[in-house]
Design a protein around this motif. Structure first.
Motif, PDB file in Angstrom:
ATOM      1  N   GLU A 146      89.096  72.793  96.744  1.00  0.00           N
ATOM      2  CA  GLU A 146      89.523  73.110  95.377  1.00  0.00           C
ATOM      3  C   GLU A 146      90.133  74.506  95.305  1.00  0.00           C
ATOM      4  N   TYR A 177      79.733  81.299  92.191  1.00  0.00           N
ATOM      5  CA  TYR A 177      79.883  80.494  93.396  1.00  0.00           C
ATOM      6  C   TYR A 177      80.276  81.361  94.597  1.00  0.00           C
ATOM      7  N   PRO A 222      75.994  69.341  90.123  1.00  0.00           N
ATOM      8  CA  PRO A 222      76.481  70.573  90.756  1.00  0.00           C
ATOM      9  C   PRO A 222      75.859  71.811  90.100  1.00  0.00           C
ATOM     10  N   ASP A 248      77.831  81.555  97.879  1.00  0.00           N
ATOM     11  CA  ASP A 248      78.217  81.166  99.233  1.00  0.00           C
ATOM     12  C   ASP A 248      77.825  82.235 100.242  1.00  0.00           C
ATOM     13  N   GLU A 263      76.046  68.859  96.129  1.00  0.00           N
ATOM     14  CA  GLU A 263      77.390  69.349  95.850  1.00  0.00           C
ATOM     15  C   GLU A 263      78.059  69.689  97.181  1.00  0.00           C
ATOM     16  N   ASP A 287      77.182  74.468  88.854  1.00  0.00           N
ATOM     17  CA  ASP A 287      77.810  75.010  87.641  1.00  0.00           C
ATOM     18  C   ASP A 287      77.308  74.319  86.381  1.00  0.00           C
ATOM     19  N   MET A 316      87.282  66.071  92.070  1.00  0.00           N
ATOM     20  CA  MET A 316      87.842  67.414  92.173  1.00  0.00           C
ATOM     21  C   MET A 316      89.350  67.379  91.959  1.00  0.00           C
ATOM     22  N   ARG A 365      83.260  64.365  87.523  1.00  0.00           N
ATOM     23  CA  ARG A 365      82.198  64.240  88.530  1.00  0.00           C
ATOM     24  C   ARG A 365      81.047  63.387  88.025  1.00  0.00           C
ATOM     25  N   ARG A 417      84.494  72.157  97.510  1.00  0.00           N
ATOM     26  CA  ARG A 417      84.748  73.401  96.750  1.00  0.00           C
ATOM     27  C   ARG A 417      85.771  74.275  97.465  1.00  0.00           C
ATOM     28  N   GLU A 418      85.732  74.302  98.787  1.00  0.00           N
ATOM     29  CA  GLU A 418      86.735  75.054  99.536  1.00  0.00           C
ATOM     30  C   GLU A 418      88.122  74.441  99.349  1.00  0.00           C
ATOM     31  N   ALA A 433      83.010  81.055  88.634  1.00  0.00           N
ATOM     32  CA  ALA A 433      83.707  81.285  89.900  1.00  0.00           C
ATOM     33  C   ALA A 433      83.088  82.455  90.652  1.00  0.00           C
TER      34      ALA A 433
END
Length: 669
Positions: A576, A480, A380, A484, A568, A382, A660, A408, A573-574, A477
């Protein structure tokens, strides 16, 4: 004016050194900008202005005034960018228009990139002042075009994307065991798919117009199977062409003058096309058997008093490096080439961890860092974002160790521990060298040009920001959230549309629309798990010699569902983010999560799931039970234990929801 942090970060990648927001906005959905130049002016700057204008949203109708942009560029630049050129700029968006100031053209290009990113789909620019410049002069991407050929259009598109995140070096890995893509007249390869000299020269010009250097790599003395198969007199032994992946025994013969003559001619051809001062000659993964088993090499070692094969490689690299010096070039080599006898002129590209970086720095070297920036490992974003090129050895190794506990990556943690033998070396003395910057690397064993965008652009922006922005710019954060929104503009800016690429691949491999919701929850397995396969993975972990056979070679079609998956999952991610809001007592988020559970329950019950992902469908059914029970008050620790038992790959696939949710339910600390 106040800090932009209190107002939400604009979708800028990389984030600038300083951005101060003012109140209000400036309308830009209008006629083409009116650009004026108060000092230097060039076709390159005009082209950058035109690209900015082309990325603006269309006017909504009716006549509207042009956006005034005043450019003050102190000096024109050379035709091609070079290491260390001044890239700073200042940008002022005010109620009357836009002012750009820069010492050189390169800064003006970056200013227009920032301006493009600031201009949202709503057709406005926020009033702001930007004072910006890069942290490192070397901000690169290595693209392996040897294992799989990438055509010129794909490379141009990649260059456009690089310019959009202010990367400035495209390192083309042109030759390897599987293919030799450089069009050499002195060493013809009649059966190879190669670039033409004109292709490459045009690409150099295209990149230069966007502030990007092209650094070629011609790998030697190992990784030369394709070359030696076509020209056997160059090797220590005859070899057949090979499509397999992994280290090969082929190696150039360091004892023969004919080899150095051929290499000299080849390098001369390379420098005729690529004007950059730097040229990479590899030096990695030289198979010791090719030299150890050669009678000619054994006799040479004794005659010349060369103590071992490592010293022989240093001698080879030095002789080639001297040829490059005579051609006006500076050599780069991978960190395996680092040796006490290696000439001072060599820049070292480090990929085997922070210890190799420090060994090179202690040796007074300039360093390009690629350790922890390998995009072919499917990590990923990050993970890459968390590694600073100049963090201390202790910080970097602690960050690596933390990955071993990441849910992960738990399925490959044992393999990742194998790399810790690279930590045995210890740097001595002062680290007197210099970190020039870094390069993300995309080795293409499992990448074709149709998969290129999906593999690059979900993680490359993280490395781009790490190499440009100040080290304190480290909020994952925030990154990301900006990425997006940045990706939404990428199709306009560079013709790169990740979502469209994924959907096109899934349609091509026959995935029906009803299964796309499951596909969106999946990721490929990480590290080298796909490339090695189970047998080679077990051999590597046990210390045994790895088998030659691998699941993939250069001729294997990459036409499975797993090939088109982003490394990823955007959807996970949404999810999460929704889960974090649930923890804060957000009733709306709780309703969203329950609705998702219902949709997943239906998905898990559907018949006809594609065979490759049916194991993940079964896992999804188990996850639904765990998550629904958790929301209904089940013991958190028991739910977490159930999920951890489920957290196993299904062949080459991972249900990314599971790690996650494990991270979500883990107790803090």
């Amino acid at each position: 004016m106040g800090s932009d942090r209190t107002q939400g970060s604009p979708a800028l990648i990389p984030y600038p050194r300083q951005l101060i927001r003012g109140g209000g906005v400036l309308e830009v959905a209008c006629a083409p900008p009116a650009v004026s130049y108060s000092a230097a002016r060039s076709a390159r700057m005009e082209a950058a202005a035109a690209r900015f204008a082309g990325a603006l949203p269309a006017a909504s109708g009716g006549a509207s005034p042009s956006l005034p942009i005043r450019v003050h560029c102190a000096a024109l630049a050379q035709r091609y960018p070079s290491l260390g050129v001044v890239e700073n700029y200042r940008l002022n968006v005010h109620s009357q228009g836009v002012d750009i100031e820069a010492p050189s053209e390169w800064g003006v290009l970056h200013a227009f990139t920032t301006l493009t990113q600031l201009a949202g789909d709503d057709g406005v620019l926020p009033l702001c002042r930007v004072d910006d410049g890069p942290r490192y002069p070397w901000r690169g991407l290595l693209l392996d075009v040897a294992r799989h050929y990438m055509d010129v259009d794909a490379l141009r598109r990649t260059i456009d994307g690089m310019a959009y995140c202010k990367l400035n070096v495209l390192h083309l890995h042109l030759t390897d065991d599987q293919a030799f893509r450089f069009p050499s007249a002195s060493l013809p390869m009649p059966h190879e798919q190669q670039y033409s000299a004109q292709d490459l020269a045009d690409l150099v010009t295209y990149a230069a117009e966007r502030g990007i250097r092209l650094v070629p790599e011609v790998d030697m003395p190992g990784h030369v199977t394709a070359l030696v198969a076509a020209h056997p007199h160059l090797g220590t032994q005859a070899v057949d062409p090979s499509a397999r992946f992994g280290v090969h025994p082929a190696c150039l013969d360091p004892t023969r003058e004919a080899v150095y003559s051929a290499v000299g001619q080849l390098l001369g051809e390379v420098t005729e096309i690529f004007p950059d001062a730097y040229l990479h000659i590899g030096g990695d993964e030289v198979s010791p058997g090719a030299w150890r088993d050669s009678e000619a090499v054994a006799g040479y070692l004794e005659e010349q008093g060369v103590p071992d094969l490592a010293a022989l490689q240093a001698r080879f690299m030095n002789r080639v490096g001297n040829m490059m010096r005579d051609l006006g070039r500076i050599p780069l080599g991978w960190d395996e080439a680092l040796h006490p006898d290696l000439a001072e002129q060599f820049v070292v590209q480090c990929w085997r961890g922070a210890r190799q970086r420090d060994l090179a720095l202690a040796n007074g070297r300039q360093v390009v860092l690629s350790a922890n920036y390998y995009l072919d490992l499917f990590y990923p974003a990050d993970v890459h974002y968390g590694f600073d090129p100049e963090a201390s050895l202790q910080e970097l190794e602690a960050a690596e160790d933390a990955l071993l506990e990441d849910a992960r990556l738990s399925h490959v943690a044992q393999g990742m521990r194998w790399t810790q033998h690279w930590r045995e070396a210890q740097a001595q003395g002062t680290l007197g060298g210099e970190v020039l910057g870094g390069e993300a690397c995309l080795w293409s064993e499992l990448v074709t040009q149709s998969l290129l965008d999906v593999r690059l652009w979900t993680r490359l922006p993280a490395v781009a920001e790490r190499l440009w922005s100040p080290p304190e710019q480290s909020d994952t954060a925030d990154f990301y959230e900006r990425m997006d929104r940045w990706l939404v503009r990428l199709p306009e800016a560079a013709g790169i549309d990740i979502a469209a690429s994924v959907r096109s691949h899934m349609a091509d491999v026959g995935v029906a629309d009803q299964w796309l919701a499951l596909v969106d929850l999946l990721e490929p397995v990480k590290w080298y798990a796909r490339l090695l396969g189970e047998d080679a993975m077990r051999a590597r972990l046990s210390g045994r010699e790895m088998p030659m056979a691998r699941p993939y070679d250069a001729n294997t079609p990459l036409n499975a569902i797993v090939d088109g998956l982003p490394p990823e999952s955007f959807v996970v991610r949404e999810v999460e983010a929704i889960c974090r809001l649930v923890d804060q007592g957000d009733e709306s988020a709780l309703g969203q999560l329950r609705a998702l559970i219902d949709s997943w329950r239906e998905l898990a019950a559907l018949d006809g799931c594609p065979r490759a992902i049916v194991g993940c469908q079964r896992q999804l059914g188990e996850v639904v039970l765990c998550l629904a029970a958790h929301l209904d008050g089940a013991d958190r620790a028991e739910t977490l234990a159930r999920l951890r038992r489920l957290n196993e790959p299904q062949g080459e696939y991972m249900l990314a929801l599971i790690p996650m949710l494990c991270r979500w339910l883990e107790p803090p600390g």
